[in-house]
Design a protein around this motif. Structure first.
Motif, short mmCIF file in Angstrom:
data_model
loop_
_atom_site.label_atom_id
_atom_site.label_comp_id
_atom_site.label_asym_id
_atom_site.label_seq_id
_atom_site.Cartn_x
_atom_site.Cartn_y
_atom_site.Cartn_z
N LEU A 132 11.21 8.18 -14.88
CA LEU A 132 10.67 7.00 -14.20
C LEU A 132 11.78 6.14 -13.59
CD1 LEU A 132 7.76 5.76 -16.49
CD2 LEU A 132 7.63 7.02 -14.36
N ALA A 133 12.98 6.22 -14.14
CA ALA A 133 14.10 5.49 -13.56
C ALA A 133 14.40 5.99 -12.16
CB ALA A 133 15.33 5.61 -14.45
N THR A 170 1.71 0.10 -13.25
CA THR A 170 1.12 1.34 -12.74
C THR A 170 2.07 2.50 -12.94
OG1 THR A 170 -0.07 0.06 -11.08
CG2 THR A 170 0.05 2.42 -10.73
N LEU A 171 3.36 2.26 -12.75
CA LEU A 171 4.37 3.29 -12.96
C LEU A 171 4.34 3.78 -14.41
CD1 LEU A 171 6.82 4.55 -11.38
CD2 LEU A 171 8.20 2.81 -12.46
N LEU A 172 4.25 2.84 -15.35
CA LEU A 172 4.20 3.23 -16.76
C LEU A 172 2.90 3.94 -17.13
CD1 LEU A 172 5.82 0.12 -18.46
CD2 LEU A 172 6.77 2.42 -18.28
N SER A 173 1.78 3.45 -16.60
CA SER A 173 0.50 4.07 -16.97
C SER A 173 0.32 5.44 -16.35
CB SER A 173 -0.67 3.14 -16.60
OG SER A 173 -0.73 2.97 -15.20
N VAL A 174 0.67 5.60 -15.09
CA VAL A 174 0.57 6.93 -14.46
C VAL A 174 1.58 7.88 -15.09
CG1 VAL A 174 0.86 8.19 -12.28
CG2 VAL A 174 -0.38 6.04 -12.30
N LEU A 233 4.72 10.39 -6.21
CA LEU A 233 6.00 10.78 -6.80
C LEU A 233 5.98 10.90 -8.32
CD1 LEU A 233 8.54 8.73 -4.66
CD2 LEU A 233 8.11 11.17 -4.60
N VAL A 234 5.24 10.04 -8.99
CA VAL A 234 5.26 10.05 -10.45
C VAL A 234 4.73 11.38 -11.00
CG1 VAL A 234 4.31 8.97 -12.53
CG2 VAL A 234 5.30 7.57 -10.75
N VAL A 236 0.84 -1.20 0.00
CA VAL A 236 0.00 0.00 0.00
C VAL A 236 0.87 1.25 0.00
CG1 VAL A 236 -1.63 1.32 1.39
CG2 VAL A 236 -2.00 -1.11 1.04
N ALA A 237 1.91 1.27 0.84
CA ALA A 237 2.81 2.43 0.90
C ALA A 237 3.54 2.62 -0.43
CB ALA A 237 3.81 2.25 2.03
N GLN A 238 3.92 1.53 -1.06
CA GLN A 238 4.63 1.61 -2.34
C GLN A 238 3.74 2.20 -3.41
OE1 GLN A 238 6.57 -2.04 -3.29
NE2 GLN A 238 6.56 -1.64 -5.46
N ASN A 239 2.50 1.76 -3.49
CA ASN A 239 1.60 2.30 -4.50
C ASN A 239 1.18 3.73 -4.20
OD1 ASN A 239 1.60 0.05 -6.23
ND2 ASN A 239 0.18 -1.01 -4.89
#
Length: 180
Positions: A127-128, A165-169, A87-88, A78-81
């Motif tokens: 994103l990196a 999720t990282l790529l889509s956001v 952040l993104v 949960v914290a990671q998401n």
């Protein structure tokens, strides 16, 4: 890889690394995850035993250890998401708009770079850095792996979901940045 993202990716990674925000964000994120581990432990075993060094040896069953590890893994996911969603946009929302403000976007279009290389270079370079912050959770999660109770397929599935999720956001933020 250079044919896909071009030299802008490497330039953006270096430029962002020179800003110095990465180590500070990784440190804060790691401290937050260790605090989450302390909260989960205190919730399961009582807060009075969290920092006591004179409690003597305490026997904890394997089921209780696995339960704590499972609760902590859930809290970490949960914290990671949540960190990803915070952040993104902070990293990517101004990627293209920043180039327009500096009047360097027109200069990028005059180079031999394709539009794909410019967009993917800006997006994947930023994103990196966010992925580097999120990977800080792996050593903390390794602590919970010592207790057992966390299935490896669940871990892999969560990191796959996090990557998607990282790529889509990130893509949505870059579209917003280009539209502004």
């Amino acid at each position: 890889m250079p044919a896909l993202v071009g030299p802008l990716f490497f330039w953006d990674v270096v430029r962002l690394a020179r800003r110095g925000r990465g180590p500070a964000l990784r440190t804060l994120y790691g401290i937050a995850l260790l605090a989450a581990l302390a909260v989960v432990y205190a919730e399961q075993f009582g807060a009075r035993d969290l920092f006591s060094l004179s409690g003597g040896p305490r026997r904890i069953s394997l089921d209780a250890q696995a339960r704590v590890a499972g609760h902590f893994a859930g809290a970490l996911f949960v914290a990671q998401n949540l960190a990803l969603v915070v952040l993104v946009p902070a990293y990517l929302a101004g990627a293209i708009a920043e180039e327009r403000e500096k009047k360097t976007l027109d200069l990028l279009f005059t180079t031999a770079l394709t539009s794909r290389e410019i967009v993917l270079g800006k997006m994947l370079g930023r994103l990196a850095h966010v992925a580097g912050v999120l990977l800080t959770g792996l050593p903390v999660l390794g602590l919970a792996q010592l207790w057992g109770g966390i299935d490896v397929t669940v871990l892999l599935a969560n990191y796959a979901v996090t990557a998607l999720t990282l790529l889509s956001v990130g893509g949505a933020c870059l579209v917003c940045s280009a539209a502004c």
